[in-house]
Structures are given as C-alpha cells and as structure tokens.
Design an enzyme around this catalytic site. Structure first.
Site, PDB file in Angstrom:
ATOM      1  N   LYS A 109       0.766  -1.274  -0.264  1.00  0.00           N
ATOM      2  CA  LYS A 109      -0.065  -0.025   0.049  1.00  0.00           C
ATOM      3  C   LYS A 109       0.829   1.132   0.208  1.00  0.00           C
ATOM      4  CE  LYS A 109      -3.042  -1.625  -0.623  1.00  0.00           C
ATOM      5  NZ  LYS A 109      -3.157  -2.408  -1.764  1.00  0.00           N
ATOM      6  N   GLY A 126       2.049   2.299  -2.786  1.00  0.00           N
ATOM      7  CA  GLY A 126       1.954   2.831  -3.907  1.00  0.00           C
ATOM      8  C   GLY A 126       2.704   2.076  -5.001  1.00  0.00           C
ATOM      9  N   THR A 127       2.592   0.829  -4.608  1.00  0.00           N
ATOM     10  CA  THR A 127       3.099  -0.306  -5.551  1.00  0.00           C
ATOM     11  C   THR A 127       2.786  -0.032  -7.013  1.00  0.00           C
ATOM     12  OG1 THR A 127       3.271  -1.614  -3.613  1.00  0.00           O
ATOM     13  CG2 THR A 127       3.886  -2.513  -5.491  1.00  0.00           C
ATOM     14  N   HIS A 158       7.686  -7.461  -1.915  1.00  0.00           N
ATOM     15  CA  HIS A 158       7.254  -6.742  -0.591  1.00  0.00           C
ATOM     16  C   HIS A 158       8.245  -7.200   0.363  1.00  0.00           C
ATOM     17  CE1 HIS A 158       3.617  -4.778  -2.055  1.00  0.00           C
ATOM     18  NE2 HIS A 158       3.041  -5.626  -2.180  1.00  0.00           N
ATOM     19  N   ARG A 164       5.703   5.210   1.995  1.00  0.00           N
ATOM     20  CA  ARG A 164       4.710   6.017   2.267  1.00  0.00           C
ATOM     21  C   ARG A 164       4.553   6.508   3.725  1.00  0.00           C
ATOM     22  NH1 ARG A 164      -1.497   4.825  -0.261  1.00  0.00           N
ATOM     23  NH2 ARG A 164      -2.285   7.020  -0.076  1.00  0.00           N
ATOM     24  N   ARG A 212      -8.145   3.288  -4.993  1.00  0.00           N
ATOM     25  CA  ARG A 212      -9.047   3.676  -3.966  1.00  0.00           C
ATOM     26  C   ARG A 212      -9.413   5.329  -3.965  1.00  0.00           C
ATOM     27  NH1 ARG A 212      -9.938   5.109   1.461  1.00  0.00           N
ATOM     28  NH2 ARG A 212      -7.651   5.371   1.522  1.00  0.00           N
ATOM     29  N   GLY A 248      -6.021   7.318  -3.799  1.00  0.00           N
ATOM     30  CA  GLY A 248      -4.744   7.774  -4.300  1.00  0.00           C
ATOM     31  C   GLY A 248      -4.407   9.394  -3.755  1.00  0.00           C
TER      32      GLY A 248
HETATM   33  P1  PAP Z   1       0.014  -3.218  -3.171  1.00  0.00           P
HETATM   34  O1  PAP Z   1       1.241  -3.001  -2.406  1.00  0.00           O
HETATM   35  O2  PAP Z   1      -0.829  -4.167  -2.698  1.00  0.00           O
HETATM   36  O3  PAP Z   1       0.358  -3.519  -4.849  1.00  0.00           O
HETATM   37  P2  PAP Z   1      -0.614  -0.552  -3.627  1.00  0.00           P
HETATM   38  O4  PAP Z   1      -0.582   0.071  -5.121  1.00  0.00           O
HETATM   39  O5  PAP Z   1       0.781   0.120  -2.951  1.00  0.00           O
HETATM   40  O6  PAP Z   1      -0.812  -1.865  -3.476  1.00  0.00           O
HETATM   41  O7  PAP Z   1      -1.725   0.073  -2.929  1.00  0.00           O
HETATM   42  C1  PAP Z   1      -2.730   1.081  -3.441  1.00  0.00           C
HETATM   43  C2  PAP Z   1      -2.476   2.601  -3.143  1.00  0.00           C
HETATM   44  O8  PAP Z   1      -1.945   3.130  -4.136  1.00  0.00           O
HETATM   45  C3  PAP Z   1      -3.991   3.101  -3.141  1.00  0.00           C
HETATM   46  O9  PAP Z   1      -3.972   4.268  -1.815  1.00  0.00           O
HETATM   47  P3  PAP Z   1      -5.254   4.470  -1.131  1.00  0.00           P
HETATM   48  O10 PAP Z   1      -5.704   3.433  -0.473  1.00  0.00           O
HETATM   49  O11 PAP Z   1      -4.659   5.611   0.074  1.00  0.00           O
HETATM   50  O12 PAP Z   1      -6.179   5.269  -2.276  1.00  0.00           O
HETATM   51  C4  PAP Z   1      -4.031   3.627  -4.191  1.00  0.00           C
HETATM   52  O13 PAP Z   1      -5.260   4.238  -4.408  1.00  0.00           O
HETATM   53  C5  PAP Z   1      -2.872   4.029  -4.612  1.00  0.00           C
HETATM   54  N1  PAP Z   1      -2.573   4.332  -6.009  1.00  0.00           N
HETATM   55  C6  PAP Z   1      -2.679   3.583  -7.090  1.00  0.00           C
HETATM   56  N2  PAP Z   1      -2.582   4.092  -8.219  1.00  0.00           N
HETATM   57  C7  PAP Z   1      -2.065   5.193  -7.932  1.00  0.00           C
HETATM   58  C8  PAP Z   1      -1.470   6.074  -8.754  1.00  0.00           C
HETATM   59  N3  PAP Z   1      -1.410   6.124 -10.159  1.00  0.00           N
HETATM   60  N4  PAP Z   1      -1.394   7.187  -8.355  1.00  0.00           N
HETATM   61  C9  PAP Z   1      -1.129   7.577  -6.998  1.00  0.00           C
HETATM   62  N5  PAP Z   1      -1.770   6.574  -6.024  1.00  0.00           N
HETATM   63  C10 PAP Z   1      -1.955   5.309  -6.843  1.00  0.00           C
END
Ligand code: PAP
Length: 341
Positions: free
Chosen positions: A84, A86-87, A150, A173, A307, A309
C-alpha cells in the site's frame, strides 16, 4: 466504530482463488508450524519469519523466492515496497520508463489494457508462489527484467543484494496513509461471507502498531531500505509517495537517471516525461476499463488497487489518540536516522 469505505463494496461469494484451500508443500507446512503466529489481516493467520510477518498464503512464495531467485547481473530492476505504499503506481511508472522506446505512443500503450501487476509481477506473490522455480523469461511486454517485491531488504535473496547492477527502487509512504489504505484493502479481500466479517480499524491499528501487519513491522521495512539507500545510493533509490504526488515529473527524472537512462534533450522537448506522468496518473489509471472491471492473477478485482490515491486520507479515519500514538512510534523508530515525513 469506523467501517471501510461505502464506495468499496466487499467481495461476494464465491471466494476468490487466493482464499480457497491453500496448496502448500509439506516442507512449508513444517516450517510454518515452528513460527510465531498471530491473527491475520486477510486470512486467518500471519506468521513471523526472519523478523517479519507474512500471511499464510505468501509463505511458500517467500521461501522459494529467497532460495531460488538469481539476479540477472546486468539489467534487473527490483521495485520494493511496503504493501500500500503505491506499488501499483511505481510499477506503472517504471514499466513506462523502461519500455519507452518500445512503446513511444502513450495513446497505444500496454498500460491502457493491462493492469500494472501483470506487467510487473511481484516475485513472491505472482511467481514463486505458483512454482518453486518459475520461468522468469516469459514476460513479453518488457525489454528489461522488471520485478517487484514486498520483502524487506534483509530478506532479499543474496544475488539481488550482491549484484551491483541489479538496481533496487524503494517507494515508501507515510505510516498513517499506509495503514488506512492497507485496512481498506484487506477488508475488500476478507471473506466477508464467513463469520470473520470485517476487520475493525481499531484492531487493524493495534496490529499495525505492534508490527504484525503483512510484510511488517512497517518501520523495520522502511529503515532497511533507507539505510541501504544511504550506504549504496547507486544501488538503492529511496522514493517517497508524498514527494511523488507533489512533484511527479521531477521524481520520474530522478528514477530515469538512477536506472541509467536519463531523458534525453529530444525526449524532454517532445514532452515524453509529461506523457508518462499523465498515463500513470491516478485518475487515468483508475478509469481504464481493465482497472475498473478486470481481475488479477489471484482472482482479486483490479479496482482494489485504485481507491483514493491521496496524501492525508488518514485524517478521515484515525482518532486524535491514534494519530498521537502512531506519530510517537514513528518518531521513536526513525529517531537519529534522518528519515522523516
Ligand atoms: P500493493 O502494495 O498491494 O500492490 P499499492 O498499489 O501500494 O498496493 O496500494 C494502492 C494504493 O496506491 C492506494 O492508496 P489509497 O488506498 O490510499 O487510495 C491507491 O489508491 C494508490 N494508487 C494506485 N495507483 C495510483 C496512482 N497512479 N497514483 C497515486 N496513487 C495510486
């Protein structure tokens, strides 16, 4: 009691593949039986292995990745994150940067039709969890090997740590947004049809603070990569989600420089960096059909990765007491390291 977002409906039965009966070798079962175990965030249990916590379903992939991964000494790029952090975003940006000659037109780009987690698989989850020794050469989308993990730095396979040319990009983050995002995410994945129900924010907070969150403790994870990035800046690049949100272009240039492939004056003049930034932006990615309705390799819905972002969404969920406690832990853990949010 706080509840997950209304706009993020829980998965309904039948259970996705990742929550069905786990296939696991006897060796892995034997290992798990020796490990400290606590309540899990998605599945019933998580286990402490080499100082960090892992959901049961990831254990086999973690062990196989550690045992068998061989860094390709000249070209590998490893994207490392706490869950979470921003992967998905980092995967999209890195993929677009590395393959920018191959896909110069961002109007006709693989990222428009394929979720970033397919383009850049997570080693211990998407690859080593499925086969003890997976074929890592079959990703036809990318011209350079690009993976994510991770795993904390201390647990990376020796070859990834020792090879100077295997570059590692770490995205971090702030802990409060990481926690809130992780809590929402896990509640989307939890088997809501069973008696376990939703995980309350209070319980998630408590587990996060104690360090028993997936791939946590959060702080140890961050510090492992932070220290390496200071000792070996040519090997480990440390990025922050908040800085990327504030200055995406500058951070993309940093990333391109670090990977040894800076934007040329011609590319700058053509606006390539801007195009990639727009392509990978939250709003663009979130509204793509593949990310709205597609599913991932484990059966999870792609929309769970998009979600809000935003930076600071924690303000909408955490109580004053929670904020105080989390800030205090972070201050203590990061004290004297030079790292702050
Ligand atoms: P993961 O580690 O399980 O792969 P990951 O992508 O790190 O998940 O987590 C998703 C978070 O990145 C979400 O944050 P939020 O719950 O606070 O909203 C998601 O919205 C955010 N995210 C995904 N894509 C983007 C993007 N293009 N720019 C900025 N934030 C993003």
């Amino acid at each position: 009691m706080a509840t997950p977002d209304d706009d993020q409906p829980p998965l309904s039965p039948p259970l996705p593949k990742h929550l069905q009966e786990l296939e696991m070798t006897q060796e892995c079962r034997d290992l798990i039986s020796t490990l400290p175990t606590q309540r899990g965030w998605v599945h019933e249990t998580i286990h402490q292995y080499q100082g960090f916590w892992f959901e049961t379903l990831f254990m086999q992939g973690v062990v196989a990745f550690q045992k068998h991964f061989q860094a390709d000494h000249d070209t590998d790029i490893l994207l490392a994150t706490n869950p979470k952090a921003g992967t998905t975003w980092l995967k999209a940006i890195s993929f677009a940067l590395v393959n920018r000659l191959r896909y110069p037109d961002t109007q006709r780009h693989p990222l428009l039709t394929v979720n970033p987690h397919i383009l850049v698989p997570t080693l211990e989850i998407d690859l080593y969890n499925k086969r003890e020794v997976p074929d890592l050469t079959t990703n036809s989308f990318t011209s350079r090997r690009l993976f994510s993990t991770h795993l904390p730095y201390s647990m990376l396979p020796i070859s990834a740590k020792n090879s100077t040319n295997c570059k590692i990009v770490y995205l971090c983050r702030n802990p409060k947004d990481t926690l809130v995002s992780f809590w929402h995410f896990c509640n989307r994945l939890r088997p809501m049809s069973t008696s376990t129900g939703a995980l309350s924010l209070e319980d998630a907070f408590d587990m996060f603070c104690r360090g028993s969150s997936g791939f946590g403790p959060y702080w140890d994870h961050v510090l492992g990569y932070w220290k390496e990035s200071i000792e070996k800046p040519e090997k480990v690049l440390f990025l922050k989600y908040e800085e990327m949100k504030e200055q995406p272009i500058a951070n993309m240039r940093r990333l391109a420089d670090f990977l040894g492939w800076p934007f040329s004056p011609e590319e700058e003049a053509k606006g390539v960096v801007n195009d990639i930034s727009k392509l990978c932006s939250f709003n663009n990615m979130r509204n793509l059909e593949v990310n709205k309705s597609g599913k991932g390799s484990l059966g999870q819905e792609n929309n769970i990765y998009f979600r809000r972002g935003q930076v600071g969404d924690w303000m909408n969920y955490l109580t004053a007491e929670m904020i105080k406690k989390l800030d205090r832990i972070t201050e203590e853990k990061f004290h004297g390291t030079g790292l702050r949010f």
